[in-house]
Design a protein around this motif. Sequence first.
Motif, PDB file in Angstrom:
ATOM      1  N   ILE A 220       0.832  -1.204   0.000  1.00 44.86           N
ATOM      2  CA  ILE A 220       0.000   0.000   0.000  1.00 44.86           C
ATOM      3  C   ILE A 220       0.867   1.254   0.000  1.00 44.86           C
ATOM      4  O   ILE A 220       0.650   2.187  -0.795  1.00 44.86           O
ATOM      5  CB  ILE A 220      -0.934   0.005   1.230  1.00 44.86           C
ATOM      6  N   PHE A 221       1.858   1.263   0.883  1.00 43.63           N
ATOM      7  CA  PHE A 221       2.641   2.486   1.076  1.00 43.63           C
ATOM      8  C   PHE A 221       3.398   2.889  -0.186  1.00 43.63           C
ATOM      9  O   PHE A 221       3.407   4.069  -0.575  1.00 43.63           O
ATOM     10  CB  PHE A 221       3.622   2.296   2.238  1.00 43.63           C
ATOM     11  N   PHE A 222       4.035   1.920  -0.842  1.00 44.00           N
ATOM     12  CA  PHE A 222       4.817   2.266  -2.036  1.00 44.00           C
ATOM     13  C   PHE A 222       3.941   2.526  -3.260  1.00 44.00           C
ATOM     14  O   PHE A 222       4.450   2.947  -4.298  1.00 44.00           O
ATOM     15  CB  PHE A 222       5.855   1.182  -2.322  1.00 44.00           C
ATOM     16  N   ASN A 223       2.640   2.289  -3.155  1.00 47.20           N
ATOM     17  CA  ASN A 223       1.704   2.773  -4.174  1.00 47.20           C
ATOM     18  C   ASN A 223       1.303   4.226  -3.917  1.00 47.20           C
ATOM     19  O   ASN A 223       0.825   4.906  -4.818  1.00 47.20           O
ATOM     20  CB  ASN A 223       0.445   1.905  -4.218  1.00 47.20           C
ATOM     21  N   LEU A 224       1.479   4.665  -2.665  1.00 49.34           N
ATOM     22  CA  LEU A 224       1.177   6.043  -2.307  1.00 49.34           C
ATOM     23  C   LEU A 224       2.391   6.950  -2.426  1.00 49.34           C
ATOM     24  O   LEU A 224       2.300   8.078  -2.915  1.00 49.34           O
ATOM     25  CB  LEU A 224       0.658   6.115  -0.858  1.00 49.34           C
ATOM     26  N   ILE A 225       3.519   6.466  -1.933  1.00 49.37           N
ATOM     27  CA  ILE A 225       4.728   7.279  -1.792  1.00 49.37           C
ATOM     28  C   ILE A 225       5.859   6.675  -2.624  1.00 49.37           C
ATOM     29  O   ILE A 225       6.177   5.498  -2.471  1.00 49.37           O
ATOM     30  CB  ILE A 225       5.175   7.371  -0.324  1.00 49.37           C
ATOM     31  N   GLN A 226       6.445   7.494  -3.478  1.00 50.64           N
ATOM     32  CA  GLN A 226       7.625   7.066  -4.242  1.00 50.64           C
ATOM     33  C   GLN A 226       8.871   7.601  -3.540  1.00 50.64           C
ATOM     34  O   GLN A 226       9.096   8.808  -3.497  1.00 50.64           O
ATOM     35  CB  GLN A 226       7.580   7.616  -5.667  1.00 50.64           C
TER      36      GLN A 226
END
Length: 523
Positions: A220-226
Motif C-alpha cells: 500500500i505504502f509504495f503505491n502512495l509514496i515514491q
Amino acid sequence: MPGERPTEYADRIGEYHVSSKSETHRKQHGLYLTPVAAADFMAAQIQVAGDRLRVLDPAAGTGILCCAAVEALAERDQPPSWIELVAYEVDAELIEPLQAVLDYLQEWGSREHGIKVEERIESTDFVLAHAGTLRWENSLIRYAPDDREFDIAISNPPYFKINKRDPRAILASSVVYGQPNIYALFMAVSGALVRPGGDFISITPRSFTSGLYFRQFRRIFFNLIQPTLVHAFRSRREAFRRDDVLQENVILRGTRLKTPPDDRQAPLIISSSRGVRDLNEARRRSTTLEAAIDFDRVLRLPVSEDDARVLDLVDSWPNTLASLGLGISTGPVVPFRAKDLVKREGQVPESHVPLLWMNHVRPMQITWPLHRHKPEYIERQGAEKLLLPNRNYVLLRRFTAKEEVRRLSAAPYVAHSLPVPQVGLENHLNYIYRQTGMLTDEEAWGLAALYNSRLLDTYFRCLNGHTQVNATELRAMPLPTSEFIVELGERIRQFDNPINHLDPLVADMVSADISRKSGVGRA
C-alpha cells in the motif's frame, strides 16, 4: 533564551519534559525526541514550494519537527507567506509544552521573516481519526476529512507493537498483517493525507523495509509514496543516543503519487552516516527504484558500492534452499507449552534427549550442555511430536543481539556428535534440513560457513533492518551451486578454529568461481 532557534527551544522543552518521565512511560507512549540535527536534516529534504503551504505532524511531541520544517521554509530565497501547521499529539501532558513551542514559533516566524504561521493542535488519536483515508484509497467510496491535501507530512511516529484487535489496527486493516507496529500505521495514514506531488518525510525503525509482517504495508505504502531518498544510520546507538534507544533507524523522503508507480528507473538516493552527529558528512550514492525495491516490495539499502557489488554477486547465484532440495523450519519446542517435559537434568539417551537453545549455538560451533539456568533436557516420552530425528542440520539463531557484529549466526549440527536417537530444538532456532534423506557432513559445514560469512551477512543487512532472522527471508536468499557448498564444507572443516579462516576462504572461492565463469569460451 534570547535569539534561540524555535527548533532548539522545542528540544529544550522536550528534554525537560522527558527527563521527568519513567522509562516505562516513554516506551508506552513511544516518547523519543527527534534530535535537532536529524530534524534539520529531515526539514532540508522538503522540496515543495508555494506561497501557502500546509504542514502535518501526526505525532508532534514538543514540536521539534514542526519548528524545523518552518525554519527550513523560512530560510528559502522565496519563502512562503503563510504556513498552516496541524500537530497531532495524544499525550495530554505534552499539550501545554507543545502549545508554548508553537506560540514561540508563530511569533518567531512573524518577527524574523514576516511569515504568518497558523497553528492547530489536535489532541485526538491520529490513526483513529484518519485511518478511513486508507479505505478511500482502495475503494470507490470517497473519504473527505477536513485534514486532507497537506503539502508536507513530516514525522517521528511512536513505535511499539499493538494487537491486531486494537481499534487502530482494525481501522487500518488494509496495511496490517500479523502483529502490527504502530509506526507503520502512522506512515501509511499520513502518506495518504498528502496531496499528489507533496512531500512525505519520516524517521522510523527500518523494520518496515522487509519481512512478511510488513509486506501488506509496503504494498500500500509504495503505491502512495515514491521514495526519493533513504538515509540509513549505520550505528544502532547513535540516532537516539540521548534516549538510550538501541534501534536501527532510517529517514525516508518521498513524493506522493497520483497513480501507482510505473517508472522503475526513477532515481533514488541512498545516504548513510554513523549517527546524527555526522549527518553533514553523510555518504550518498545514486541508484534506481528498480535496483532498490524488488518484486516483493522489499526496500534494499546498499549504502556503499561494495554493498551494491555484494547484492549483484549473491543475486547471480542460481539456487535457493528449495532448488537444492532443502527446507527450513522453526524449532518446535516452545518451553512454556511443554513445561512438564523440559528438565534441568535428565538421563540421555534412556529417558531424555538434548534440548538446544539459542545460547548453545555460536558461529560454527554447538556446545551442549552448558549447565546454566535454562533446562537443557527434554523427556522422550510425551514429546514425540516435538522431537526431531538425530540427523545432520544447520542451526541458525532466530534472533541476534542488537549490538552483535554479525546478523546471521549458524552452526553445523552433525548427528554423530551426540549419540542420541532424537534432539529437541527450542523455538528461537531455525533449522535447515534435506527434505528427502539427510544433509551430508560437508553440506552442513558448507552452508553454516556461508551463513556466517561477511558476504551473506552484508547481503542480509542490505535487505533486513531488524534483529529477527525469519525463515521466510532465508528461503528467498540466493545460494551458490551445491558443488560450491560441498567444497566449502570440505575445506572449512579442516581448520581447528574455522570461524577465523571463514571470510578469506569464502572470498578466495568466490573469486575463483568468478574467474572460471569469465574464462568460459575464451581461446
